[in-house]
Design an enzyme around this catalytic site. Sequence first.
Site, short mmCIF file in Angstrom:
data_model
loop_
_atom_site.label_atom_id
_atom_site.label_comp_id
_atom_site.label_asym_id
_atom_site.label_seq_id
_atom_site.Cartn_x
_atom_site.Cartn_y
_atom_site.Cartn_z
N HIS A 115 39.50 28.20 48.59
CA HIS A 115 40.38 29.21 48.62
C HIS A 115 39.89 30.30 49.72
CE1 HIS A 115 37.21 30.49 45.46
NE2 HIS A 115 37.23 31.62 46.17
N GLU A 167 34.24 42.93 37.17
CA GLU A 167 35.18 44.05 37.08
C GLU A 167 36.36 43.90 38.12
OE1 GLU A 167 32.58 47.79 36.57
OE2 GLU A 167 31.09 46.40 36.97
N GLN A 169 41.49 42.37 43.00
CA GLN A 169 41.45 44.01 42.77
C GLN A 169 40.29 44.52 41.93
OE1 GLN A 169 45.27 45.42 41.03
NE2 GLN A 169 43.88 46.91 40.18
N HIS A 229 36.27 36.59 51.62
CA HIS A 229 35.20 35.32 51.79
C HIS A 229 35.79 34.18 51.71
CE1 HIS A 229 35.43 35.53 47.07
NE2 HIS A 229 35.39 34.07 47.50
N GLU A 276 31.46 30.88 50.08
CA GLU A 276 31.35 30.43 48.91
C GLU A 276 31.38 28.84 48.98
OE1 GLU A 276 33.79 31.69 46.05
OE2 GLU A 276 32.45 31.43 44.25
#
Lengths: 135, 135
Positions: B9, B42, B59, B80, B129
């Site tokens: 992704h 969060e 978000q 990322h 990542e």
Amino acid sequence: MTSPIIINHVAIVVENLEAALLFWRDALGLSLDKVQAVPSEEVQVAFLEAGTSHVELVQPISAESGIAKYLAKKGAGLHHLCFEVIDIEAALARMQAQGVELINETPRVRDGRRYAFIHPKSTGGVLVELYEALS
Amino acid sequence: MTSPIIINHVAIVVENLEAALLFWRDALGLSLDKVQAVPSEEVQVAFLEAGTSHVELVQPISAESGIAKYLAKKGAGLHHLCFEVIDIEAALARMQAQGVELINETPRVRDGRRYAFIHPKSTGGVLVELYEALS
């Protein structure tokens, strides 16, 4: 279901192509597809394979190029995201109908490939490029 | 040849998920896979399909989260890039042997998926990542 719209490449601005390849090719292990100069944009680029997508490393080769100015202002890092669509004119028309601001309202052509850029103000801050799939 | 390492992704920080979907889903035409809250970070995220990859919209849902601080400092945009590898421990070991600075020296686990982050200082400014492919 696999989406018909794929990520063609993720472009990354780098200060030095050879140094960048030490991570992307040697440490991460992506296969280097090709390195080429793009004189019209005053950059040198490297394409590395990542499945059906590519990582494109972009190094400016003049201090006056748009990429050199971007690098001086924002630093090295992620630059734009390119999606491959079946019909670029249909995609641009749909976007315009929805009020998306296009940098290129009609497709441009580079290396036999039709492409257009979408303005980051309409995407939430991401410079998006569209490629038309090669038939 | 198709590379064994694929882009899982591309993550994009957005101010508002619903507003962002107006571009990524409605105008660009990516299929929305799922929207979910990630309380530990969060954030609320949306995954959209792009071939074998995904676009992840992120978000913040609190002003104190890392992503909220990133948004306040750098603005919305590309955040990322996540690659899927067959063997994450082998990949991290190879990187460490080549002097790459890892944020997570051993894989962490989230939703049954092993992952680790690579420090941008070793990649040329890109937060990378790694995911281990699900067997």
